[in-house]
Design an enzyme around this catalytic site. Structure first.
Site, PDB file in Angstrom:
ATOM      1  N   GLY A  26      13.393 -14.554 -30.050  1.00  0.00           N
ATOM      2  CA  GLY A  26      12.724 -13.356 -29.577  1.00  0.00           C
ATOM      3  C   GLY A  26      12.352 -13.533 -28.121  1.00  0.00           C
ATOM      4  N   ASP A  82       3.603 -15.890 -35.986  1.00  0.00           N
ATOM      5  CA  ASP A  82       2.623 -16.743 -36.669  1.00  0.00           C
ATOM      6  C   ASP A  82       2.692 -16.609 -38.179  1.00  0.00           C
ATOM      7  OD1 ASP A  82       1.538 -17.664 -34.254  1.00  0.00           O
ATOM      8  OD2 ASP A  82       0.070 -16.047 -34.170  1.00  0.00           O
ATOM      9  N   GLN A  84       4.991 -15.864 -40.148  1.00  0.00           N
ATOM     10  CA  GLN A  84       6.218 -16.338 -40.794  1.00  0.00           C
ATOM     11  C   GLN A  84       6.362 -17.855 -40.754  1.00  0.00           C
ATOM     12  OE1 GLN A  84       9.584 -14.363 -39.011  1.00  0.00           O
ATOM     13  NE2 GLN A  84       8.642 -12.334 -39.167  1.00  0.00           N
ATOM     14  N   HIS A 107       1.584 -21.707 -29.841  1.00  0.00           N
ATOM     15  CA  HIS A 107       0.273 -21.186 -30.253  1.00  0.00           C
ATOM     16  C   HIS A 107      -0.199 -22.072 -31.402  1.00  0.00           C
ATOM     17  CE1 HIS A 107      -3.074 -18.628 -31.038  1.00  0.00           C
ATOM     18  NE2 HIS A 107      -2.544 -17.935 -32.026  1.00  0.00           N
TER      19      HIS A 107
END
Length: 331
Positions: A26, A82, A84, A107
């Site tokens: 992405g 996050d 997934q 993250h």
């Protein structure tokens, strides 16, 4: 104060012989992967079949399913949403995450809140660019970079920081500045910023201002221009030079209203709400709520999203932006 690092502090040889698997293609996945490749590093992409697979292949990457990418790589950077990550880690990454490898994130959510629990014999680090993936890529191609954070959760090898700094250099972040933090601090401050100020706070403030003016009989177009359109002008000034530059750039009338009325809008009640929101983040209550929301197909998320998409401010905004040349080429 946070420790700061630059190009001179990072040695790419720490990862130059390693294979890096970027899981996801992405915005962040693509930006980081392209920069790493252009920095001379070996990068493979882990994906499920789809448009992203074809795009990554067309841009010169070796693409494979996530499980094979995890097995083949020395460094595994997880750059999927996050919500997934936990399931993908358990079903497709964990088996390939063998002793001596490095697990990476941009993250800290899943590590900090225990959605992913890595084995004790791997390094776990973070390199978190402070900007979207397209900006990570664009600034790199311009010879600059986006600032980033690094953090070390597990350092079995003793080389975790060297790996993080080398990766940060590979994506161009050390051209700007890299700050060292912790997974806890990055996660909690990032969530708070999103919820209380940057996303939740700002959109709620704009909607409240818009509704106040419209309910008082002012034209929706005027309300939009005054409380949303001009937001960028003010934010850009604050971004460039803090509150001081912004206040030096506005009228005395605007500054007096800012100083005397602003604290009435964001007063003690808002401060207490922010403390409550921060506590929900710190205790894990928000993370639990978000994970449960995903388990039941996001009924609250979807309903609130639809409601805001149907808000008058969105309709008016589309009409106004259609009249402005600067928005013609934007999607």
């Amino acid at each position: 104060m946070l420790e700061k690092y630059y190009d001179k502090d990072a040695d790419m040889s720490a990862i130059s012989s390693k294979t890096i698997a970027v899981i996801g293609y992405g915005s962040q996945g693509r930006g980081q992967a392209l920069n790493l490749k252009d920095s001379g590093l070996k990068v493979i992409i882990g994906l499920r079949p789809g448009k992203s697979w074809d795009l990554a292949k067309s841009e010169g990457f070796e693409v494979m399913d996530v499980a094979n990418a995890a097995k083949k790589a020395d460094i595994i950077q997880i750059l999927i949403p996050d919500e997934q990550q936990g399931a993908v880690y358990k079903t497709q990454i964990a088996q390939g995450l063998t002793k001596g490898k490095t697990l990476m994130f941009s993250h800290g959510f899943n590590i900090h809140f225990g959605q992913i629990v890595p084995p004790a014999d791997v390094d776990v680090i973070m390199v978190a660019p402070k900007g979207p993936g397209h900006m990570v890529r664009r600034t790199y191609t311009e010879g600059k970079g986006v600032p980033a954070l690094i953090a070390i959760h597990q350092d079995v090898s003793g080389n975790g920081k060297k790996t993080a700094l080398a990766y940060a250099k590979g994506i161009g972040a050390t051209r700007a500045v890299v700050f060292e933090t912790s997974f806890r601090e990055e996660t909690e401050t990032d969530l708070f910023g999103e919820q209380a100020v940057l996303c939740g706070g700002m959109t709620s403030l704009i909607k409240a201002g818009f509704e106040t003016l419209v309910e008082a009989g002012y034209a929706p177009e005027m309300a939009y221009l005054e409380v949303l359109h001009e937001t960028k002008l003010i934010v850009d000034l604050i971004y460039e030079g803090g509150f001081t530059k912004m206040r030096n750039s506005i009228s005395n009338t605007a500054q007096f209203g800012d100083l005397t009325r602003g604290p009435r809008v964001i007063g003690q009640e808002s401060y207490l709400a922010m403390q409550e929101i921060l506590e929900e983040i710190q205790t894990g209550a928000f993370a639990k709520e978000w994970m449960l929301e995903n388990m039941v197909n996001r009924p609250v998320f979807n309903a609130l999203t639809r409601a805001d998409e149907e808000h008058l401010i969105e309709e008016v905004g589309k009409e106004i932006r259609a009249t402005m040349p600067q928005f013609k080429d934007l999607k």
